[in-house]
Design an enzyme around this catalytic site. Structure first.
Site, PDB file in Angstrom:
ATOM      1  N   TYR A  58      -6.093 -24.615  17.508  1.00  0.00           N
ATOM      2  CA  TYR A  58      -6.338 -24.450  16.126  1.00  0.00           C
ATOM      3  C   TYR A  58      -5.447 -24.772  15.087  1.00  0.00           C
ATOM      4  O   TYR A  58      -4.364 -24.968  15.244  1.00  0.00           O
ATOM      5  CB  TYR A  58      -6.422 -22.754  16.219  1.00  0.00           C
ATOM      6  CG  TYR A  58      -7.213 -22.360  17.267  1.00  0.00           C
ATOM      7  CD1 TYR A  58      -8.709 -22.273  17.271  1.00  0.00           C
ATOM      8  CD2 TYR A  58      -6.724 -21.638  18.350  1.00  0.00           C
ATOM      9  CE1 TYR A  58      -9.693 -21.765  18.117  1.00  0.00           C
ATOM     10  CE2 TYR A  58      -7.604 -21.156  19.353  1.00  0.00           C
ATOM     11  CZ  TYR A  58      -8.975 -21.220  19.419  1.00  0.00           C
ATOM     12  OH  TYR A  58      -9.908 -20.869  20.246  1.00  0.00           O
ATOM     13  N   HIS A  59      -6.049 -24.924  13.776  1.00  0.00           N
ATOM     14  CA  HIS A  59      -5.348 -25.200  12.683  1.00  0.00           C
ATOM     15  C   HIS A  59      -4.572 -23.991  12.416  1.00  0.00           C
ATOM     16  O   HIS A  59      -5.270 -23.001  12.025  1.00  0.00           O
ATOM     17  CB  HIS A  59      -6.043 -25.717  11.553  1.00  0.00           C
ATOM     18  CG  HIS A  59      -7.031 -27.014  12.002  1.00  0.00           C
ATOM     19  ND1 HIS A  59      -6.267 -28.271  12.083  1.00  0.00           N
ATOM     20  CD2 HIS A  59      -8.362 -27.178  12.380  1.00  0.00           C
ATOM     21  CE1 HIS A  59      -7.253 -28.903  12.511  1.00  0.00           C
ATOM     22  NE2 HIS A  59      -8.425 -28.422  12.359  1.00  0.00           N
ATOM     23  N   GLU A  60      -3.310 -24.110  12.009  1.00  0.00           N
ATOM     24  CA  GLU A  60      -2.544 -23.040  11.608  1.00  0.00           C
ATOM     25  C   GLU A  60      -2.943 -22.249  10.077  1.00  0.00           C
ATOM     26  O   GLU A  60      -3.282 -23.264   9.330  1.00  0.00           O
ATOM     27  CB  GLU A  60      -0.947 -22.867  11.433  1.00  0.00           C
ATOM     28  CG  GLU A  60      -0.604 -22.725  13.003  1.00  0.00           C
ATOM     29  CD  GLU A  60      -0.458 -24.359  13.484  1.00  0.00           C
ATOM     30  OE1 GLU A  60      -0.404 -25.356  12.945  1.00  0.00           O
ATOM     31  OE2 GLU A  60       0.175 -24.215  14.850  1.00  0.00           O
ATOM     32  N   THR A  61      -3.309 -21.120   9.972  1.00  0.00           N
ATOM     33  CA  THR A  61      -3.764 -20.558   8.552  1.00  0.00           C
ATOM     34  C   THR A  61      -2.824 -19.252   8.440  1.00  0.00           C
ATOM     35  O   THR A  61      -2.436 -18.651   9.450  1.00  0.00           O
ATOM     36  CB  THR A  61      -5.290 -20.161   8.608  1.00  0.00           C
ATOM     37  OG1 THR A  61      -5.696 -19.150   9.602  1.00  0.00           O
ATOM     38  CG2 THR A  61      -6.339 -21.263   9.145  1.00  0.00           C
ATOM     39  N   THR A  98     -11.662 -25.524   9.514  1.00  0.00           N
ATOM     40  CA  THR A  98     -10.897 -24.977   8.527  1.00  0.00           C
ATOM     41  C   THR A  98     -11.261 -25.940   7.346  1.00  0.00           C
ATOM     42  O   THR A  98     -10.516 -25.727   6.067  1.00  0.00           O
ATOM     43  CB  THR A  98      -9.526 -24.276   8.699  1.00  0.00           C
ATOM     44  OG1 THR A  98      -8.784 -25.620   9.270  1.00  0.00           O
ATOM     45  CG2 THR A  98      -9.608 -23.263   9.570  1.00  0.00           C
TER      46      THR A  98
END
Length: 126
Positions: A58-61, A98
């Site tokens: 996952y892309h960090e957010t 994202t």
């Protein structure tokens, strides 16, 4: 992380039908830690495995959430003239990729900065 890995090993060992077998330890880490197949991995080995192989798809957010770290105009609380305009300002991760949401955040930030400085983007961009 070590506690989580130990718990996962316990679950694998107790899996119905005799367990899921021994964990697969990369040979270079097994050698470096003196690990023998079938023996209990040391905390140091598990830590080394986590450092080398733990990742997310996952892309960090959401690490600088709006309302907590930045205000609604993306200004960092307590630091003058600093804004954050990336996926980290998302209050929660979006359900889709994202990328589009992050582009929108950047475009909105550009618009807010332009407005703050009296620049009319529709005149500049067309």
């Amino acid at each position: 992380m070590i506690a989580v890995m130990r718990r996962a090993l316990e679950i694998a060992k107790a899996w119905p039908g005799g367990g899921l077998g021994d964990p697969v330890i990369p040979p270079h880490l097994a050698r470096a830690h003196g690990h023998e197949a079938g023996s209990e991995p040391s905390d140091e080995l598990l830590e080394d495995m986590a450092r080398h192989y733990a990742l997310t798809v996952y892309h960090e957010t959401s690490t600088c959430r709006i309302g907590e770290v930045v205000d609604p105009r993306l200004r960092v609380h307590g630091i003058e003239a600093l804004r954050v305009a990336d996926a980290s300002v998302m209050p929660n991760v979006v359900s889709g990729n994202t990328n589009a949401a992050t582009i929108m955040i950047g475009e909105k930030a550009a618009e807010m900065i332009a407005t703050d400085h009296g620049v009319h983007l529709h005149e500049m961009v067309g």
